[in-house]
Design a protein around this motif. Structure first.
Motif, PDB file in Angstrom:
ATOM      1  N   GLY A   1       0.825  -1.201   0.000  1.00 44.83           N
ATOM      2  CA  GLY A   1       0.000   0.000   0.000  1.00 44.83           C
ATOM      3  C   GLY A   1       0.855   1.245   0.000  1.00 44.83           C
ATOM      4  O   GLY A   1       2.084   1.188  -0.011  1.00 44.83           O
ATOM      5  N   ALA A   2       0.215   2.382  -0.006  1.00 47.15           N
ATOM      6  CA  ALA A   2       0.932   3.651   0.036  1.00 47.15           C
ATOM      7  C   ALA A   2       1.511   3.871   1.429  1.00 47.15           C
ATOM      8  O   ALA A   2       0.898   3.497   2.446  1.00 47.15           O
ATOM      9  CB  ALA A   2      -0.010   4.795  -0.321  1.00 47.15           C
ATOM     10  N   ALA A   3       2.688   4.478   1.479  1.00 50.18           N
ATOM     11  CA  ALA A   3       3.266   4.855   2.767  1.00 50.18           C
ATOM     12  C   ALA A   3       2.304   5.794   3.488  1.00 50.18           C
ATOM     13  O   ALA A   3       1.775   6.730   2.881  1.00 50.18           O
ATOM     14  CB  ALA A   3       4.615   5.528   2.552  1.00 50.18           C
ATOM     15  N   ASN A   4       2.063   5.548   4.758  1.00 52.99           N
ATOM     16  CA  ASN A   4       1.088   6.350   5.491  1.00 52.99           C
ATOM     17  C   ASN A   4       1.649   6.949   6.773  1.00 52.99           C
ATOM     18  O   ASN A   4       0.901   7.280   7.696  1.00 52.99           O
ATOM     19  CB  ASN A   4      -0.161   5.526   5.786  1.00 52.99           C
ATOM     20  N   ASP A   5       2.975   7.091   6.838  1.00 54.30           N
ATOM     21  CA  ASP A   5       3.579   7.709   8.005  1.00 54.30           C
ATOM     22  C   ASP A   5       3.432   9.230   7.931  1.00 54.30           C
ATOM     23  O   ASP A   5       2.985   9.785   6.915  1.00 54.30           O
ATOM     24  CB  ASP A   5       5.061   7.313   8.100  1.00 54.30           C
ATOM     25  N   ALA A   6       3.833   9.905   8.988  1.00 57.30           N
ATOM     26  CA  ALA A   6       3.675  11.355   9.045  1.00 57.30           C
ATOM     27  C   ALA A   6       4.471  12.053   7.952  1.00 57.30           C
ATOM     28  O   ALA A   6       4.005  13.045   7.370  1.00 57.30           O
ATOM     29  CB  ALA A   6       4.098  11.869  10.421  1.00 57.30           C
TER      30      ALA A   6
END
Length: 488
Positions: free
Chosen positions: A363-368
């Protein structure tokens, strides 16, 4: 001719030496007319002594520069045959800067020559190669020099709209307006190792600026340059890029055959495990099998690089066609990866080159950090690039297909799957968590999501499941035998 040293101590090549390095049979363009027009409101010939600002000593400086370099201006333009990657040369318009002529600065007569070069390229359907070495706009002509950047930008835009590729080679130094137009505005940017590259020249940077930030290597690391090459490697690299970017094709790319196990999973969780196993073939293996030669583009042109998204152009092994590729490598895709893929697809679309995408991401990176880098906007940009492409796009799901971060790279109505892959609206573990199911129900949740390759075919999400090459050959042989029996 006086030799001039670069910032890192090596001798700077002249404009004609740079041309001779990469091409043969160079023919100069005739000196362009300097008649006033909307594109060039004032003619240099209409000025009095020492140019538009009456800059004392400017005429004398030009005369000394001409005597020292043997050139009439800071740029040399003409046509040449660029040494061929496969022994077949590619005709091109070459623009080469002479740094020994007033620091390769852009004046109004420089602008006249650049306009003429791009005009010729469009009239004769030729790619444009710019061998840049410049300190920026010419002070002695003031704003009359600076507005040449607008002229150059307009010509580059017209050449882009005409569907012709532009390649920039950044020599030492490439700074100021030359970097911000002919350099950074090119479709593919190659930089010579060790070259100074940056908008700010060495004498106008902040006193505490890190000099390492103004190098070809730093610009590559920041996603602003596609490749850093040694001078001895430039002829081959440039020839390959011209070969790749000047070979349009209208036929879509067939999906590559599967490289791994072709047994279909019995359950959704088996599909997940097969896609996540470290032993299965990844994007590099598929690209190596598909192409005999390839060249990568790198970076999103706005400060980011994602090593988990491989983008570039290659020569397809089966038929020698040029194909653009964007391939996820199994990691969470960063915003820079989506922007780079969108850049690739827009370029391929403009040049009429078919595209192959390989989907493989949890999936897409979802970190800050991803949120601050504009993850949503980057994904939307890629969705739009794929949706609006007129060149054919083919997608093969080779591993994990994690939600919208995977779907953004997938071609509507032309996506295929390998047997060891899955596509899901959400990972089974996350779906179970959202539904407040216990951990032991994750496997059942995977079945409920219907994420197996055969499920995706039934749902109409993918067109089919690819087989291994030898199985394809057996199927073709059976078809040929059946046709022969029908004829009898």
């Amino acid at each position: 001719m006086t030799e001039r040293a670069s910032a890192h101590g090596s001798r700077r090549s002249t404009a004609r030496e740079a041309i001779a390095l990469v091409s043969t049979g160079f023919t100069d363009f005739a000196r362009p007319a300097s008649a006033g027009s909307l594109d060039s409101p004032a003619s240099p010939g209409s000025y009095g002594p020492d140019g538009p600002l009456s800059w004392q000593g400017y005429d004398a400086s030009r005369a000394r520069a001409a005597e020292r370099t043997g050139e009439e201006e800071s740029v040399v333009c003409g046509t040449a045959a660029v040494n061929g990657a496969d022994g077949v040369p590619t005709p091109a318009v070459l623009i080469s800067f002479e740094f020994g002529f007033l620091g390769g600065s852009l004046g109004e007569r420089t602008g006249d020559r650049l306009v003429a070069a791009h005009t010729y390229a469009r009239e004769h359907r030729l790619p444009v190669v710019s061998l840049v070495a410049t300190g920026g706009s010419r002070m002695q002509e003031g704003m009359r020099a600076l507005v040449q950047l607008q002229r150059v930008a307009r010509q580059s835009a017209l050449t882009r709209a005409a569907g012709l590729p532009q390649i920039a080679v950044l020599r030492d130094p490439t700074t100021g307006g030359g970097w911000a137009t002919l350099g950074a505005g090119a479709d593919v940017i190659l930089a010579l190792s060790g070259a100074q590259v940056g908008f700010a020249g060495s004498r106008v940077r902040p006193p505490d600026a890190d000099p390492a930030a103004y190098t070809a290597e730093a610009q590559w690391a920041a996603g602003a340059v596609d490749a850093v090459v040694a001078e001895r490697e430039l002829p081959e690299a440039l020839a390959l890029w011209l070969r790749l970017l000047t070979a349009p094709s209208t036929a879509p790319v067939p999906p590559p055959p599967a490289l791994g196990d072709t047994a279909l999973p019995a359950t959704g969780w088996e599909a997940v495990r097969a896609a996540r196993t470290p032993q299965r073939p990844r994007a590099e293996a598929y690209l190596d099998a598909c192409f005999v030669r390839r060249a990568a583009i790198s970076g999103d042109r706005c400060g980011g690089v994602d090593e988990g998204m491989l983008c570039g152009f290659g020569v397809r092994a089966r038929d020698g066609r040029t194909v653009a590729y964007a391939a996820q490598t199994g990691t969470a895709t960063r915003p820079a990866g989506y922007r780079t893929a969108a850049r690739l697809i827009r370029l391929a679309d403009r040049l009429g080159i078919p595209v192959l995408t390989l989907v493989d991401t949890p999936g897409a990176a979802n970190d800050a950090a991803a949120e601050r880098q504009g993850a949503g906007a980057a994904i939307a940009e890629l969705f739009a690039a794929v949706a609006s492409a007129t060149t054919p796009v083919t997608t093969l799901l080779i591993g994990e297909g994690g939600s919208g971060g995977a779907l953004a790279l997938a071609a509507p109505d032309n996506t295929w799957a390998t047997p060891g892959s899955y596509f899901s609206v959400i990972a089974p573990e996350l779906a179970a968590a959202i539904l407040k199911r216990p951990a032991e129900e994750v496997r059942a949740t995977a079945d409920h999501l219907r994420i197996r390759p055969q499920d995706l075919v039934e749902l109409g999400v993918v067109r089919g499941i690819v087989e291994r090459e030898r199985e394809r050959e057996r199927e073709r042989e059976r078809e040929r035998e059946g046709e022969g029996e029908r004829e009898l």
